[in-house]
Design a protein around this motif. Structure first.
Motif, short mmCIF file in Angstrom:
data_model
loop_
_atom_site.label_atom_id
_atom_site.label_comp_id
_atom_site.label_asym_id
_atom_site.label_seq_id
_atom_site.Cartn_x
_atom_site.Cartn_y
_atom_site.Cartn_z
N ALA A 87 79.01 -63.87 4.68
CA ALA A 87 80.40 -63.75 5.13
C ALA A 87 81.27 -62.77 4.30
CB ALA A 87 80.60 -64.82 5.54
N LEU A 88 81.50 -63.08 3.03
CA LEU A 88 82.25 -62.40 1.78
C LEU A 88 82.44 -61.46 1.74
CD1 LEU A 88 82.45 -65.13 -0.74
CD2 LEU A 88 84.10 -64.19 1.01
N PRO A 89 81.29 -60.28 1.79
CA PRO A 89 81.39 -58.88 1.11
C PRO A 89 81.80 -58.16 2.54
CG PRO A 89 78.70 -60.26 1.11
CD PRO A 89 79.94 -60.55 0.90
N ALA A 90 81.27 -58.72 3.21
CA ALA A 90 81.21 -57.82 4.81
C ALA A 90 82.76 -57.64 5.08
CB ALA A 90 80.89 -58.89 5.88
N LEU A 91 83.74 -57.71 4.51
CA LEU A 91 85.65 -58.05 5.31
C LEU A 91 85.97 -55.88 5.31
CD1 LEU A 91 87.64 -58.91 6.29
CD2 LEU A 91 88.25 -59.04 4.01
N LYS A 92 85.10 -55.70 4.53
CA LYS A 92 85.03 -54.31 4.33
C LYS A 92 83.83 -53.05 5.14
CE LYS A 92 88.21 -54.41 0.41
NZ LYS A 92 88.04 -53.99 -1.36
N SER A 93 82.99 -53.77 5.59
CA SER A 93 82.22 -52.81 6.07
C SER A 93 82.16 -52.18 7.24
CB SER A 93 80.87 -53.77 6.14
OG SER A 93 81.60 -55.05 7.81
N ASP A 94 81.89 -51.52 8.22
CA ASP A 94 82.19 -50.99 9.22
C ASP A 94 81.94 -51.63 10.39
OD1 ASP A 94 83.30 -48.49 10.29
OD2 ASP A 94 81.38 -47.47 10.77
N GLY A 95 83.33 -51.84 11.54
CA GLY A 95 82.70 -52.37 12.31
C GLY A 95 83.85 -53.74 11.70
N ILE A 96 83.62 -54.77 10.81
CA ILE A 96 84.54 -55.95 10.35
C ILE A 96 86.00 -54.77 10.03
CG2 ILE A 96 84.68 -57.67 9.02
CD1 ILE A 96 82.29 -57.86 11.30
N ARG A 97 86.15 -53.44 9.19
CA ARG A 97 87.49 -53.74 8.72
C ARG A 97 87.99 -53.37 10.08
NH1 ARG A 97 85.52 -49.31 7.48
NH2 ARG A 97 85.89 -48.17 9.04
N GLN A 98 87.57 -52.85 10.99
CA GLN A 98 88.71 -52.31 11.86
C GLN A 98 88.63 -53.48 12.36
OE1 GLN A 98 85.83 -51.19 11.12
NE2 GLN A 98 85.44 -48.38 12.19
N LEU A 99 87.94 -54.46 12.82
CA LEU A 99 88.82 -55.77 13.32
C LEU A 99 89.12 -56.86 12.96
CD1 LEU A 99 87.93 -57.92 15.53
CD2 LEU A 99 85.64 -58.93 14.40
N TYR A 100 89.21 -56.32 11.73
CA TYR A 100 90.57 -57.62 10.64
C TYR A 100 91.16 -56.43 10.64
CZ TYR A 100 92.58 -58.23 6.13
OH TYR A 100 92.93 -59.12 4.93
N ASP A 101 91.51 -55.18 10.82
CA ASP A 101 93.48 -54.39 11.08
C ASP A 101 94.02 -54.92 12.43
OD1 ASP A 101 92.97 -53.21 8.65
OD2 ASP A 101 92.00 -51.84 8.78
N TRP A 102 92.95 -54.69 13.44
CA TRP A 102 93.22 -54.81 14.31
C TRP A 102 93.75 -56.41 14.80
CZ3 TRP A 102 91.04 -57.41 18.58
CH2 TRP A 102 91.32 -58.11 20.09
N THR A 103 93.63 -57.79 14.32
CA THR A 103 93.32 -58.88 14.30
C THR A 103 94.66 -59.06 13.52
OG1 THR A 103 90.73 -59.85 14.31
CG2 THR A 103 92.89 -61.28 13.47
N ARG A 104 94.87 -58.72 12.09
CA ARG A 104 96.08 -58.78 11.91
C ARG A 104 97.13 -57.61 12.60
NH1 ARG A 104 96.25 -57.63 5.82
NH2 ARG A 104 97.81 -59.09 5.39
N GLU A 105 96.83 -56.54 12.68
CA GLU A 105 98.23 -56.26 14.00
C GLU A 105 98.39 -56.97 14.79
OE1 GLU A 105 96.38 -51.93 14.84
OE2 GLU A 105 96.47 -52.24 12.83
N THR A 106 97.52 -57.48 16.10
CA THR A 106 97.96 -58.26 17.10
C THR A 106 98.08 -59.76 17.05
OG1 THR A 106 96.01 -57.90 17.51
CG2 THR A 106 96.84 -56.47 18.13
N SER B 284 94.49 -70.60 10.74
CA SER B 284 93.08 -70.42 10.26
C SER B 284 92.91 -69.50 9.05
CB SER B 284 91.14 -70.75 10.65
OG SER B 284 92.04 -72.18 11.64
N LEU B 285 92.32 -69.78 8.12
CA LEU B 285 92.32 -68.16 6.75
C LEU B 285 90.91 -67.04 7.64
CD1 LEU B 285 92.81 -70.16 3.32
CD2 LEU B 285 93.93 -68.83 4.53
N VAL B 286 91.13 -65.85 7.15
CA VAL B 286 89.96 -65.05 6.77
C VAL B 286 89.16 -65.09 6.15
CG1 VAL B 286 89.26 -62.99 7.60
CG2 VAL B 286 91.61 -63.71 8.23
N LEU B 287 87.53 -65.69 5.73
CA LEU B 287 87.11 -66.28 4.95
C LEU B 287 87.55 -65.05 3.51
CD1 LEU B 287 83.55 -67.32 5.61
CD2 LEU B 287 85.51 -68.68 5.17
N GLY B 288 87.79 -65.62 2.47
CA GLY B 288 87.62 -64.91 0.89
C GLY B 288 88.72 -64.02 1.21
#
Length: 503
Positions: A80-99, A105-109
């Motif tokens: 899971a750790l190296p996937a945070l910046k991968s396509d699809g995950i990066r957008q989900l992460y940004d959207w999750t933080r925005e909303t 709970s922590l986002v891993l890593g």
């Protein structure tokens, strides 16, 4: 109701023999009254699964199940750790933080906190994104990428969850996911039927894991599973098309499962005829074709965990047999890419559909997900670089001329004789013809990582550090995380372990 492991086994046998025609379980007074009316039937198999989930203590787990579970937790965190910046995950992460709302709970890593169900969704999607997550081969179920992120996010939110309790929740939750997935349409590949079992059964198993760690009652967990069933999805089209949706299925399941558990805690309930009702899972999704023995046999005494295969390569598990065959041919015969005139990959129907056709698309993947589901791409990487790793599934790798020149010389052929008799990923045969007229052939039946062909400790550590290095984690920190998870039963509160994972 308190049941020991023998009680689970006895009930499973009774259930398999007698179906739902006897009053096997004691119900709450309200439900007992309702079941006496003509419009109600007696509880279905979901009650057996929920009781098993809630009442199996750490002390009841065999040593090999504990070790397998800790291994799966470490493997899942690593991929899971190296996937945070991968396509699809990066957008989900940004959207999750925005909303996001309340930080639970922590986002891993990271040190970022989001609502618990949002963390579960993101972390599960990360665990599945790089196609490096482990596989329960009999039913092609990727259980760990759903159950482990759900357990970690729940534990981080509720606090006070010990390492032993985390192991127990993951062990039973993973076993439940595997049981559910192998029970439906027995003997037929889920991808032939049309389902991706990971998001499909992940909704139900995630709910039970979250419910256990939230200390919900039996009725609350059953109610929550009913809510999860109402959300359940999992068609295989994303895998066939190679879209980013494939990366998010596990996350949808983890989110839906935890949300269902939280709603049930507040009094919302769904159907308690989840599995065997008129429109229950096995009738609605499998046309009534299912195996009670696969679902309930050995419940509480037999666990799927030790039979789960970790992946040595970050790609669809069904293609690993072709990678293994190719790597051995290349290494044993010292074949160089410029010597190769033609490569033929023989696959059974399910793998041919998913990994070998249409040929032109498989030869020229346009997205990383398409490459992860392309036998020609995987085999070309094995020939060219004599290994297959994360570096072969990047946007830069997709532009490599040497790999494209090799895929142009690769063909795929369906061979029904390569179907695996006991279910799971089929066999593969690779034939390499050289420019000087030689032909080398190798058939592989059990890919590296299969219990019949296990990874070595050195091979697993290589994978672990490949992932943590790619994530930017320093080697010393990675080694400390490795040691703590290897001794997970000593952790007093696993939320502290997750804090220590921040890069």
């Amino acid at each position: 109701m308190n049941l020991n492991r023998r009680g689970f086994t006895q009930f499973a046998a009774l259930f398999a023999a007698g179906g739902t025609t006897g009053a096997v379980w004691a119900l709450s007074e309200e439900k007992a009254a309702l079941s006496a009316t003509p419009s109600r039937t007696l509880p279905d198999a979901i009650y057996a699964l929920v009781d098993y989930c809630l009442e199996t203590p750490y002390a009841a787990l065999p040593a090999k199940v504990v070790e397998a579970t800790k291994f799966q937790i470490l493997d899942t965190v690593a991929v899971a750790l190296p996937a945070l910046k991968s396509d699809g995950i990066r957008q989900l992460y940004d959207w999750t933080r925005e909303t996001s709302g309340k930080g639970e709970s922590l986002v891993l890593g990271t040190n970022v906190r989001v609502p618990a169900e949002s963390a579960a969704r993101l972390n599960a999607s990360m665990a599945a994104a790089l196609e490096f997550d482990d596989t329960y081969e009999p039913s092609l179920m990727h259980a760990s990428c759903v159950t482990i992120p759900t357990a970690l996010a729940t534990a981080d939110w509720v606090k006070g969850v010990s390492g032993q309790e985390l192991v127990a929740a993951v062990a039973v939750g993973t076993d439940l996911a595997c049981r559910l997935s192998r029970a439906g349409s027995p003997g037929v590949s889920p991808f032939v039927v049309g389902w991706d079992p990971t998001p499909m059964y992940g909704f139900l198993s995630a709910t039970m894991v979250a419910g256990r760690l939230m200390k919900l009652s039996r009725d609350q967990v059953v109610a929550a599973v009913g809510l999860a069933y109402h959300q359940m999805s999992g068609n295989a089209q994303a895998s066939v098309d190679g879209t980013l949706a494939k990366r998010l299925g596990a996350g949808f399941a983890a989110y839906g499962g935890m949300m269902s558990a939280r709603l049930a805690k507040h009094g919302v309930f769904g159907s308690d005829h989840v599995l065997e009702g008129l429109k229950g899972l096995f009738k609605q999704y499998h046309g009534g074709k299912y195996s009670k023995e696969s679902l309930l046999g050995g419940l509480g005494s037999s666990f799927a965990g030790p039979d789960i295969a970790p992946k040595p390569y970050p790609s669809c598990r069904g293609g690993h047999v072709a990678i293994d065959a190719t790597t051995e041919l290349v290494m044993v015969n010292d074949l160089r890419p410029d010597q190769v005139a033609k490569v033929t990959i023989y696959s059974p129907p399910a793998e041919m559909m998913l990994l070998g056709a249409p040929l032109e698309k498989k030869r020229n993947p346009k997205t990383i997900v398409e490459a992860q589901f392309s036998n020609p791409w995987m085999v070309a990487a094995a020939i060219q670089d004599r290994e297959v790793g994360l570096r072969h599934f990047t946007l830069e790798a997709l532009q490599r001329r040497d790999l494209k020149e090799l895929t142009a010389r690769i063909v795929t052929v369906e061979d029904k004789s390569l179907v695996r008799p006991d279910g799971g990923p089929g066999f593969a045969r690779v034939e390499i013809e050289t420019r000087n007229g030689q032909t080398f052939t190798k058939q592989v039946e059990f890919a590296k990582g299969d219990p019949k062909n296990p990874m070595t400790v050195a091979e697993f550590h290589k994978k672990l550090f490949e992932c943590t290095d790619a994530a930017g984690m320093r080697r010393g920190q990675a080694q400390r995380i490795l040691q703590r998870i290897q001794n997970l039963e000593a952790e007093v509160d696993v939320s502290a372990l997750q804090t220590a994972m921040a890069i």
